[in-house]
Design an enzyme around this catalytic site. Structure first.
Site, short mmCIF file in Angstrom:
data_model
loop_
_atom_site.label_atom_id
_atom_site.label_comp_id
_atom_site.label_asym_id
_atom_site.label_seq_id
_atom_site.Cartn_x
_atom_site.Cartn_y
_atom_site.Cartn_z
N TYR A 1 0.86 -1.19 0.00
CA TYR A 1 0.00 0.00 0.00
C TYR A 1 0.89 1.24 0.00
CZ TYR A 1 -3.07 3.69 1.80
OH TYR A 1 -3.75 4.86 1.96
N GLU B 1 -3.76 7.62 -3.75
CA GLU B 1 -3.70 6.38 -2.97
C GLU B 1 -3.62 5.20 -3.93
OE1 GLU B 1 -6.13 4.44 0.77
OE2 GLU B 1 -7.29 5.28 -0.89
#
Length: 432
Positions: free
Chosen positions: A153, A241
């Site tokens: 991530y 993101e």
């Protein structure tokens, strides 16, 4: 050097979902779907990233089954992934009203792509995030399917506590990152970036190392991180993101899926990006509100909230709930308010059959309360308002505003503060 600052990073990550979680948590009875004001489809976000040198899967976009077939043939990929393009999540487990199950399909045969596209394009796809009847699919993305050997991530976002951008990363990607921050905070890494100096090579390399990239992949990941930061700045993003930010068995670092949030205040210099805004899935009332620079979010209660500023809107919804009422919406006037906007706002609110009372809560900093008051009185007369109206005004020119309301001869209930306003609005509905 980046370090696992679990507490700070957890707060940053939870802030990513603050608006939706805070509102839902405040009054569970209210079903709220928050949208970014700029809505981009997956293929649009990926094109922006590719145009800035970020590695994404090769893809084409098609709006017919025949175009999808041609796209699949042009890809010449070992395996193809076909994705329905809608803004809602949960596409993979969705159902089409054509009978097809799933909005994401893998195949090695371009002809299967054509067959699937025929059952997708023009049909409604229902997922856990769409309205009951689903959303019509107008385009599909035909992309090269890549195997992912490891998922991480990575995000860059503006953090008020740091007065600038921060990188947040975790070697545990492809999952709900807020949950990782709670259950495994040691796996969250945070690095502040000096916006004047920009991201430094050692910062990018350290983040790549923290994400678990090794050997040549570490430098490749660092290069991608720097490109993502340059993208973040160039397009005036408030958040980029990437989840998953992954590696393939062939040794390639790829941004497989990304969410980009933009600063609405930069619209004047990001005209090309804002022109891509997909409003087709918005509620009609949201699009109507946007015509007058109003921001509208529908809820399931019966007390309409008319405010200036998202923070004040949340507080107003919360206090209505705490006093036993249910907000029907919040409508945000924003800053430079004109009398005509106030009129249009009332027109939108009164058109909602659920609304049984209206609470106006305005804090006049840059907003002139007298303009609000004139707009309110005009709207009440011309629209022949038939529901109770509670008004709380505070700030710039408030005494003149109160005079306008008091001398209007209209059945307007004034409130001393927000608590008083909420109690009066809830009581006006209870009397019915």
């Amino acid at each position: 050097m980046a370090a696992p600052l679990a507490g700070q990073a957890g707060a940053v990550l939870r802030d990513l979902a603050l608006r939706s979680s805070r509102l839902r948590g405040s009054f569970p009875a209210v079903q709220l779907t928050l949208r970014r004001w700029l809505n981009l489809q997956e293929y649009q976000s990926k094109k922006i990233m590719a145009d800035h040198g970020v590695t994404v899967q090769r893809f084409f976009v098609a709006d017919s089954a025949n175009d999808a077939l041609e796209a699949a043939q042009r890809l010449k990929a070992k395996e193809i992934v076909l994705k329905a393009q809608i803004l809602a999540g949960g596409r993979g487990k969705g159902i089409f009203n054509s009978g097809l199950k799933g909005g994401v399909h893998l195949t090695k045969d371009p002809k299967i792509v054509e067959q699937l596209a025929k059952q997708m394009i023009g049909y409604n796809l229902s997922t856990k995030q769409t309205p009951k009847d689903g959303v019509t699919v107008k385009k599909v993305m035909v992309a090269e399917a890549l195997n992912i050997s490891r998922e991480t991530y990575f995000a860059i976002l503006m953090d008020r506590a740091c007065n600038g951008p921060v990188m947040v990363g975790s070697p545990q990607g492809g999952v709900d990152i807020e949950e990782v921050a709670v259950t495994s905070p040691e796996l969250i890494f945070k690095e502040e970036i000096d916006i004047f100096e920009g991201i430094k090579d050692h910062q990018a390399l350290q983040m790549a190392k923290n994400l678990g990239f090794k050997g040549p992949l570490q430098q490749q990941a660092a290069d991608q991180i720097k490109k993502l930061y340059n993208l973040f700045l160039k397009i005036d993003a408030t958040q980029v993101e990437v989840n998953p930010f992954g590696e393939t068995p062939e040794g390639q670092v790829v941004c497989f899926d990304a969410k980009i949030n933009f600063d609405d205040n930069a619209e004047f210099r990001q005209k090309e990006i804002f022109a891509m805004d997909d409003k087709s899935e918005n509620e009609p009332i949201e699009n109507e509100a946007a015509k007058y620079d109003l921001k509208y979010i529908g809820l399931d209660g019966n007390i309409a909230c008319f405010v200036n500023g998202a923070g004040l809107a949340m507080a107003t919804c919360d206090i209505i709930s705490l006093n036993g009422g249910k907000p029907a919406n919040f409508l945000d006037l924003g800053g430079g308010v004109k009398e005509a906007q106030v009129y249009q706002a009332f027109k939108l609110l009164t058109a909602d059959p659920k609304v049984e009372a209206i609470l106006v809560n305005i804090f006049g900093g840059i907003v002139n309360c007298a303009i609000i008051a004139n707009g309110i009185t005009k709207a009440c007369r011309e629209l022949e308002l038939k529901v109770p109206l509670v008004v709380r005004l505070e700030g710039t020119n408030v005494h003149e505003a109160q005079r306008i309301l008091n001398e209007s001869g209209l059945p307007i209930t004034s409130a001393n503060d927000l608590e008083d306003a909420a109690k009066k609005a809830v009581a006006s509905v209870a009397k019915k």
